[in-house]
Design a protein around this motif. Structure first.
Motif, PDB file in Angstrom:
ATOM      1  N   ASP A  66       6.718   7.716   7.713  1.00  0.00           N
ATOM      2  CA  ASP A  66       5.801   7.850   6.571  1.00  0.00           C
ATOM      3  C   ASP A  66       6.326   7.089   5.355  1.00  0.00           C
ATOM      4  O   ASP A  66       5.566   6.423   4.651  1.00  0.00           O
ATOM      5  CB  ASP A  66       5.585   9.326   6.215  1.00  0.00           C
ATOM      6  CG  ASP A  66       4.761  10.073   7.255  1.00  0.00           C
ATOM      7  OD1 ASP A  66       4.123   9.414   8.105  1.00  0.00           O
ATOM      8  OD2 ASP A  66       4.770  11.327   7.222  1.00  0.00           O
ATOM      9  N   ARG A  69       5.857   3.335   5.942  1.00  0.00           N
ATOM     10  CA  ARG A  69       4.442   2.991   5.778  1.00  0.00           C
ATOM     11  C   ARG A  69       4.069   2.969   4.287  1.00  0.00           C
ATOM     12  O   ARG A  69       3.403   2.055   3.810  1.00  0.00           O
ATOM     13  CB  ARG A  69       3.575   3.977   6.550  1.00  0.00           C
ATOM     14  CG  ARG A  69       2.140   3.624   6.671  1.00  0.00           C
ATOM     15  CD  ARG A  69       1.329   4.513   7.626  1.00  0.00           C
ATOM     16  NE  ARG A  69       1.837   5.843   7.897  1.00  0.00           N
ATOM     17  CZ  ARG A  69       2.630   6.178   8.918  1.00  0.00           C
ATOM     18  NH1 ARG A  69       3.031   5.266   9.779  1.00  0.00           N
ATOM     19  NH2 ARG A  69       3.037   7.427   9.098  1.00  0.00           N
ATOM     20  N   GLU A  70       4.550   3.964   3.551  1.00  0.00           N
ATOM     21  CA  GLU A  70       4.296   4.052   2.111  1.00  0.00           C
ATOM     22  C   GLU A  70       4.889   2.831   1.387  1.00  0.00           C
ATOM     23  O   GLU A  70       4.244   2.247   0.511  1.00  0.00           O
ATOM     24  CB  GLU A  70       4.914   5.338   1.565  1.00  0.00           C
ATOM     25  CG  GLU A  70       4.740   5.547   0.088  1.00  0.00           C
ATOM     26  CD  GLU A  70       5.479   6.796  -0.385  1.00  0.00           C
ATOM     27  OE1 GLU A  70       6.258   6.673  -1.354  1.00  0.00           O
ATOM     28  OE2 GLU A  70       5.277   7.874   0.206  1.00  0.00           O
ATOM     29  N   ARG A  72       5.535  -0.180   2.697  1.00  0.00           N
ATOM     30  CA  ARG A  72       4.755  -1.369   3.063  1.00  0.00           C
ATOM     31  C   ARG A  72       3.435  -1.413   2.295  1.00  0.00           C
ATOM     32  O   ARG A  72       3.035  -2.469   1.800  1.00  0.00           O
ATOM     33  CB  ARG A  72       4.478  -1.389   4.565  1.00  0.00           C
ATOM     34  CG  ARG A  72       5.589  -1.967   5.400  1.00  0.00           C
ATOM     35  CD  ARG A  72       5.146  -2.254   6.825  1.00  0.00           C
ATOM     36  NE  ARG A  72       4.469  -1.143   7.472  1.00  0.00           N
ATOM     37  CZ  ARG A  72       5.070  -0.162   8.133  1.00  0.00           C
ATOM     38  NH1 ARG A  72       6.384  -0.153   8.236  1.00  0.00           N
ATOM     39  NH2 ARG A  72       4.370   0.798   8.697  1.00  0.00           N
ATOM     40  N   GLU A  73       2.754  -0.263   2.209  1.00  0.00           N
ATOM     41  CA  GLU A  73       1.480  -0.206   1.493  1.00  0.00           C
ATOM     42  C   GLU A  73       1.675  -0.519   0.015  1.00  0.00           C
ATOM     43  O   GLU A  73       0.872  -1.234  -0.583  1.00  0.00           O
ATOM     44  CB  GLU A  73       0.829   1.170   1.675  1.00  0.00           C
ATOM     45  CG  GLU A  73       0.266   1.389   3.051  1.00  0.00           C
ATOM     46  CD  GLU A  73      -0.214   2.811   3.298  1.00  0.00           C
ATOM     47  OE1 GLU A  73      -0.106   3.667   2.393  1.00  0.00           O
ATOM     48  OE2 GLU A  73      -0.696   3.067   4.424  1.00  0.00           O
ATOM     49  N   TYR A  74       2.734   0.012  -0.578  1.00  0.00           N
ATOM     50  CA  TYR A  74       3.012  -0.255  -1.988  1.00  0.00           C
ATOM     51  C   TYR A  74       3.326  -1.740  -2.193  1.00  0.00           C
ATOM     52  O   TYR A  74       2.856  -2.357  -3.147  1.00  0.00           O
ATOM     53  CB  TYR A  74       4.168   0.624  -2.484  1.00  0.00           C
ATOM     54  CG  TYR A  74       4.400   0.507  -3.963  1.00  0.00           C
ATOM     55  CD1 TYR A  74       3.510   1.074  -4.875  1.00  0.00           C
ATOM     56  CD2 TYR A  74       5.510  -0.166  -4.473  1.00  0.00           C
ATOM     57  CE1 TYR A  74       3.715   0.960  -6.244  1.00  0.00           C
ATOM     58  CE2 TYR A  74       5.723  -0.279  -5.836  1.00  0.00           C
ATOM     59  CZ  TYR A  74       4.823   0.286  -6.716  1.00  0.00           C
ATOM     60  OH  TYR A  74       5.030   0.172  -8.070  1.00  0.00           O
ATOM     61  N   ASN A  75       4.106  -2.309  -1.286  1.00  0.00           N
ATOM     62  CA  ASN A  75       4.420  -3.738  -1.354  1.00  0.00           C
ATOM     63  C   ASN A  75       3.138  -4.573  -1.290  1.00  0.00           C
ATOM     64  O   ASN A  75       2.966  -5.516  -2.065  1.00  0.00           O
ATOM     65  CB  ASN A  75       5.376  -4.123  -0.223  1.00  0.00           C
ATOM     66  CG  ASN A  75       5.872  -5.546  -0.349  1.00  0.00           C
ATOM     67  OD1 ASN A  75       6.255  -5.986  -1.420  1.00  0.00           O
ATOM     68  ND2 ASN A  75       5.860  -6.266   0.764  1.00  0.00           N
ATOM     69  N   ASN A  76       2.231  -4.229  -0.367  1.00  0.00           N
ATOM     70  CA  ASN A  76       0.960  -4.946  -0.273  1.00  0.00           C
ATOM     71  C   ASN A  76       0.108  -4.741  -1.510  1.00  0.00           C
ATOM     72  O   ASN A  76      -0.587  -5.656  -1.959  1.00  0.00           O
ATOM     73  CB  ASN A  76       0.192  -4.520   0.973  1.00  0.00           C
ATOM     74  CG  ASN A  76       0.802  -5.091   2.239  1.00  0.00           C
ATOM     75  OD1 ASN A  76       1.496  -6.091   2.208  1.00  0.00           O
ATOM     76  ND2 ASN A  76       0.552  -4.426   3.353  1.00  0.00           N
ATOM     77  N   LYS A  77       0.135  -3.539  -2.057  1.00  0.00           N
ATOM     78  CA  LYS A  77      -0.638  -3.238  -3.262  1.00  0.00           C
ATOM     79  C   LYS A  77      -0.164  -4.098  -4.430  1.00  0.00           C
ATOM     80  O   LYS A  77      -0.968  -4.550  -5.242  1.00  0.00           O
ATOM     81  CB  LYS A  77      -0.499  -1.754  -3.614  1.00  0.00           C
ATOM     82  CG  LYS A  77      -1.216  -1.333  -4.861  1.00  0.00           C
ATOM     83  CD  LYS A  77      -0.981   0.136  -5.153  1.00  0.00           C
ATOM     84  CE  LYS A  77      -1.532   0.520  -6.512  1.00  0.00           C
ATOM     85  NZ  LYS A  77      -1.148   1.865  -6.890  1.00  0.00           N
ATOM     86  N   GLY A  80       0.538  -8.207  -2.358  1.00  0.00           N
ATOM     87  CA  GLY A  80      -0.419  -8.673  -1.365  1.00  0.00           C
ATOM     88  C   GLY A  80      -1.541  -9.493  -1.978  1.00  0.00           C
ATOM     89  O   GLY A  80      -1.627  -9.678  -3.193  1.00  0.00           O
ATOM     90  N   GLY A  83      -3.315  -8.471  -5.104  1.00  0.00           N
ATOM     91  CA  GLY A  83      -2.587  -7.268  -5.507  1.00  0.00           C
ATOM     92  C   GLY A  83      -2.414  -7.205  -7.016  1.00  0.00           C
ATOM     93  O   GLY A  83      -2.966  -8.019  -7.764  1.00  0.00           O
TER      94      GLY A  83
END
Length: 185
Positions: A66, A69-70, A72-77, A80, A83
């Motif tokens: 988790d 995943r969090e 990676r999502e923050y990095n993309n946000k 990205g 972004g």
């Protein structure tokens, strides 16, 4: 023209770039901290793995997954496509580059240039005389219509100046439907 050289001479651009760098560094540090926490959790899990029950192992692995995943999502946000960094760059840099583009347009009109290319980047046309825009012809050729939406006699360019549309379509010489070929002998 060399866009990098021009913007390098602009104090406002330098300030904006420095501000953008601060945001980027802060966000990169936050992401680095998230990955450091994940690394710490993985090392702790490996050290205690032999002492944990199967249920506890699944729970810890789930927690680590988790967190990964969090992160990676923050990095993309942040970094990205479109972004937060992209949005911030648009907000900070765009007004300055708009000034440059207006100056470019004025120079091109004064010097009667039809096109100006930025030599500091990969082939980027930064100004083009709207008279040479054949977009509507391509749309018509593709059967997509769309030219009904525009005024057929006038076309407005990005600066709000009306320019007459070309009076006739360019001659069609070698299209798939009208191919000029020589007979084989």
């Amino acid at each position: 023209m060399d866009m990098e050289y021009v913007t390098g001479k602009m104090p406002d651009y330098q300030k904006a770039q420095a501000e953008l760098d601060k945001f980027s560094e802060r966000w990169a540090k936050e992401i680095q901290d998230k990955y450091a926490e994940i690394d710490r959790l993985q090392r702790l899990y490996q050290a205690e793995e032999v002492l944990l029950t199967d249920e506890m192992k699944r729970k810890r692995q789930q927690e680590i997954g988790d967190k990964e995943r969090e992160a990676r999502e923050y990095n993309n946000k942040i970094f990205g496509f479109e972004g937060l960094l992209f949005q911030k760059k648009k907000e900070i840099i765009k007004p300055i580059t708009d000034q440059v583009y207006k100056a470019v347009e004025r120079v091109c009109r004064q010097r009667r240039l039809d096109m100006l290319i930025d030599k500091s980047s990969d082939f980027v046309v930064i100004y083009s005389n709207p008279v040479h825009d054949y977009t509507d012809y391509v749309i018509d050729e593709l059967g997509l219509g769309g030219s009904e939406e525009k005024d057929k006699n006038n076309k407005t360019n990005a600066s709000g100046v009306n320019t007459p549309a070309p009076a006739t379509k360019p001659p069609v010489t070698n299209t798939p439907n009208n191919k000029t070929t020589k007979p084989k002998q």
